[in-house]
Design a protein around this motif. Structure first.
Motif, PDB file in Angstrom:
ATOM      1  N   ALA A  93       0.832  -1.211   0.000  1.00  0.00           N
ATOM      2  CA  ALA A  93       0.000   0.000   0.000  1.00  0.00           C
ATOM      3  C   ALA A  93       0.860   1.252   0.000  1.00  0.00           C
ATOM      4  O   ALA A  93       0.540   2.239  -0.679  1.00  0.00           O
ATOM      5  N   ALA A  94       1.965   1.232   0.753  1.00  0.00           N
ATOM      6  CA  ALA A  94       2.850   2.401   0.814  1.00  0.00           C
ATOM      7  C   ALA A  94       3.491   2.659  -0.546  1.00  0.00           C
ATOM      8  O   ALA A  94       3.527   3.801  -1.023  1.00  0.00           O
ATOM      9  N   ALA A  95       3.986   1.608  -1.190  1.00  0.00           N
ATOM     10  CA  ALA A  95       4.605   1.760  -2.513  1.00  0.00           C
ATOM     11  C   ALA A  95       3.583   2.220  -3.545  1.00  0.00           C
ATOM     12  O   ALA A  95       3.869   3.089  -4.370  1.00  0.00           O
ATOM     13  N   ALA A  96       2.384   1.664  -3.487  1.00  0.00           N
ATOM     14  CA  ALA A  96       1.333   2.049  -4.439  1.00  0.00           C
ATOM     15  C   ALA A  96       0.956   3.520  -4.254  1.00  0.00           C
ATOM     16  O   ALA A  96       0.757   4.243  -5.234  1.00  0.00           O
ATOM     17  N   HIS A  97       0.887   3.978  -3.017  1.00  0.00           N
ATOM     18  CA  HIS A  97       0.540   5.374  -2.755  1.00  0.00           C
ATOM     19  C   HIS A  97       1.601   6.310  -3.335  1.00  0.00           C
ATOM     20  O   HIS A  97       1.269   7.310  -3.977  1.00  0.00           O
ATOM     21  N   VAL A  98       2.871   5.989  -3.114  1.00  0.00           N
ATOM     22  CA  VAL A  98       3.946   6.831  -3.666  1.00  0.00           C
ATOM     23  C   VAL A  98       3.890   6.802  -5.185  1.00  0.00           C
ATOM     24  O   VAL A  98       3.997   7.844  -5.838  1.00  0.00           O
ATOM     25  N   GLN A  99       3.702   5.618  -5.786  1.00  0.00           N
ATOM     26  CA  GLN A  99       3.664   5.528  -7.242  1.00  0.00           C
ATOM     27  C   GLN A  99       2.522   6.355  -7.826  1.00  0.00           C
ATOM     28  O   GLN A  99       2.680   7.003  -8.851  1.00  0.00           O
ATOM     29  N   GLU A 100       1.382   6.363  -7.154  1.00  0.00           N
ATOM     30  CA  GLU A 100       0.236   7.140  -7.637  1.00  0.00           C
ATOM     31  C   GLU A 100       0.529   8.637  -7.668  1.00  0.00           C
ATOM     32  O   GLU A 100      -0.020   9.356  -8.493  1.00  0.00           O
ATOM     33  N   HIS A 101       1.390   9.101  -6.771  1.00  0.00           N
ATOM     34  CA  HIS A 101       1.631  10.534  -6.638  1.00  0.00           C
ATOM     35  C   HIS A 101       2.996  10.989  -7.163  1.00  0.00           C
ATOM     36  O   HIS A 101       3.248  12.185  -7.238  1.00  0.00           O
ATOM     37  N   ALA A 102       3.859  10.069  -7.524  1.00  0.00           N
ATOM     38  CA  ALA A 102       5.197  10.427  -8.003  1.00  0.00           C
ATOM     39  C   ALA A 102       5.147  10.829  -9.472  1.00  0.00           C
ATOM     40  O   ALA A 102       4.398  10.238 -10.259  1.00  0.00           O
ATOM     41  N   PRO A 103       5.961  11.812  -9.865  1.00  0.00           N
ATOM     42  CA  PRO A 103       5.991  12.216 -11.269  1.00  0.00           C
ATOM     43  C   PRO A 103       6.865  11.296 -12.130  1.00  0.00           C
ATOM     44  O   PRO A 103       7.070  11.560 -13.296  1.00  0.00           O
ATOM     45  N   VAL A 104       7.392  10.227 -11.524  1.00  0.00           N
ATOM     46  CA  VAL A 104       8.219   9.260 -12.239  1.00  0.00           C
ATOM     47  C   VAL A 104       7.706   7.859 -11.929  1.00  0.00           C
ATOM     48  O   VAL A 104       6.979   7.647 -10.959  1.00  0.00           O
ATOM     49  N   ARG A 105       8.105   6.908 -12.754  1.00  0.00           N
ATOM     50  CA  ARG A 105       7.732   5.514 -12.528  1.00  0.00           C
ATOM     51  C   ARG A 105       8.799   4.860 -11.654  1.00  0.00           C
ATOM     52  O   ARG A 105       9.998   4.949 -11.945  1.00  0.00           O
ATOM     53  N   LEU A 106       8.395   4.210 -10.582  1.00  0.00           N
ATOM     54  CA  LEU A 106       9.340   3.514  -9.714  1.00  0.00           C
ATOM     55  C   LEU A 106       9.855   2.261 -10.421  1.00  0.00           C
ATOM     56  O   LEU A 106       9.102   1.574 -11.109  1.00  0.00           O
ATOM     57  N   SER A 107      11.118   1.977 -10.239  1.00  0.00           N
ATOM     58  CA  SER A 107      11.745   0.826 -10.874  1.00  0.00           C
ATOM     59  C   SER A 107      11.102  -0.477 -10.407  1.00  0.00           C
ATOM     60  O   SER A 107      10.726  -0.622  -9.249  1.00  0.00           O
ATOM     61  N   ALA A 108      11.022  -1.420 -11.310  1.00  0.00           N
ATOM     62  CA  ALA A 108      10.516  -2.746 -10.960  1.00  0.00           C
ATOM     63  C   ALA A 108      11.636  -3.651 -10.465  1.00  0.00           C
ATOM     64  O   ALA A 108      11.373  -4.723  -9.929  1.00  0.00           O
ATOM     65  N   LYS A 109      12.891  -3.217 -10.612  1.00  0.00           N
ATOM     66  CA  LYS A 109      14.027  -4.096 -10.345  1.00  0.00           C
ATOM     67  C   LYS A 109      14.807  -3.797  -9.068  1.00  0.00           C
ATOM     68  O   LYS A 109      15.546  -4.639  -8.612  1.00  0.00           O
ATOM     69  N   HIS A 110      14.689  -2.631  -8.509  1.00  0.00           N
ATOM     70  CA  HIS A 110      15.612  -2.231  -7.453  1.00  0.00           C
ATOM     71  C   HIS A 110      14.995  -2.237  -6.062  1.00  0.00           C
ATOM     72  O   HIS A 110      15.156  -1.302  -5.296  1.00  0.00           O
ATOM     73  N   TRP A 111      14.331  -3.299  -5.723  1.00  0.00           N
ATOM     74  CA  TRP A 111      13.692  -3.412  -4.417  1.00  0.00           C
ATOM     75  C   TRP A 111      14.494  -4.351  -3.531  1.00  0.00           C
ATOM     76  O   TRP A 111      14.899  -5.416  -3.966  1.00  0.00           O
ATOM     77  N   ARG A 112      14.720  -3.922  -2.291  1.00  0.00           N
ATOM     78  CA  ARG A 112      15.476  -4.731  -1.332  1.00  0.00           C
ATOM     79  C   ARG A 112      14.789  -4.713   0.016  1.00  0.00           C
ATOM     80  O   ARG A 112      14.218  -3.721   0.415  1.00  0.00           O
ATOM     81  N   ARG A 113      14.903  -5.820   0.710  1.00  0.00           N
ATOM     82  CA  ARG A 113      14.439  -5.904   2.095  1.00  0.00           C
ATOM     83  C   ARG A 113      15.687  -6.039   2.966  1.00  0.00           C
ATOM     84  O   ARG A 113      16.565  -6.847   2.689  1.00  0.00           O
ATOM     85  N   TRP A 114      15.758  -5.222   3.979  1.00  0.00           N
ATOM     86  CA  TRP A 114      16.893  -5.239   4.892  1.00  0.00           C
ATOM     87  C   TRP A 114      16.478  -5.959   6.170  1.00  0.00           C
ATOM     88  O   TRP A 114      15.466  -5.631   6.780  1.00  0.00           O
ATOM     89  N   THR A 115      17.284  -6.950   6.546  1.00  0.00           N
ATOM     90  CA  THR A 115      16.999  -7.708   7.765  1.00  0.00           C
ATOM     91  C   THR A 115      18.233  -7.688   8.657  1.00  0.00           C
ATOM     92  O   THR A 115      19.366  -7.609   8.159  1.00  0.00           O
ATOM     93  N   PRO A 116      18.014  -7.758   9.977  1.00  0.00           N
ATOM     94  CA  PRO A 116      19.176  -7.773  10.883  1.00  0.00           C
ATOM     95  C   PRO A 116      20.076  -8.973  10.589  1.00  0.00           C
ATOM     96  O   PRO A 116      19.596 -10.063  10.245  1.00  0.00           O
TER      97      PRO A 116
END
Length: 134
Positions: A93-116
């Motif tokens: 939901a957070a990513a979708a909200h930013v994408q709806e309001h961003a003037p650019v398209r978010l990359s489909a490839k550069h997503w990372r999850r950081w874990t301890p």
């Protein structure tokens, strides 16, 4: 600022350094503050403090912080965003909200999850599919 823009405008596009980089460039950056649209507040548990001020790269970016950097050069320009989203059920939901309001398209490839890390003294990242992929 006008002088810098005049230099950029007057630069020859073929003029590059011996490493192929633009001969002239202007770099501008700053912080970005993501907010939870449901509450209007910063996302809970997504901050530099919550992440122990862990530095993720050689540019000094820290886990939990978001920002933008624009490079305007004589041969090329770019816009770089790094966004610290919540890494739990709130991510899509957070990513979708930013994408709806961003003037650019978010990359489909550069997503990372950081874990301890296992030792608890840092974090490690793993690539994840874009939460925007349907």
């Amino acid at each position: 600022m006008d002088e810098v823009l005049d230099v950029l405008d007057g630069a020859v596009r073929e003029d590059v350094t011996r490493y192929g980089r633009p001969l002239v460039g202007l770099v501008v950056g700053g912080p970005v503050h993501l907010i939870d649209p449901a509450t209007g507040d910063a996302y809970a548990e997504v901050s530099v403090e919550d992440s122990g001020r862990f530095v993720v790269d050689g540019y000094g970016r820290t886990l939990g912080a978001s920002g933008v950097r624009a490079t305007i050069g004589s041969t090329a320009s770019s816009l770089s965003l790094w966004l610290s989203f919540p890494g739990d059920h709130r991510l899509p939901a957070a990513a979708a909200h930013v994408q709806e309001h961003a003037p650019v398209r978010l990359s489909a490839k550069h997503w990372r999850r950081w874990t301890p890390s296992r030792t608890g003294d840092g974090y490690r990242s793993i690539r994840i599919p874009s939460p925007l992929a349907r």
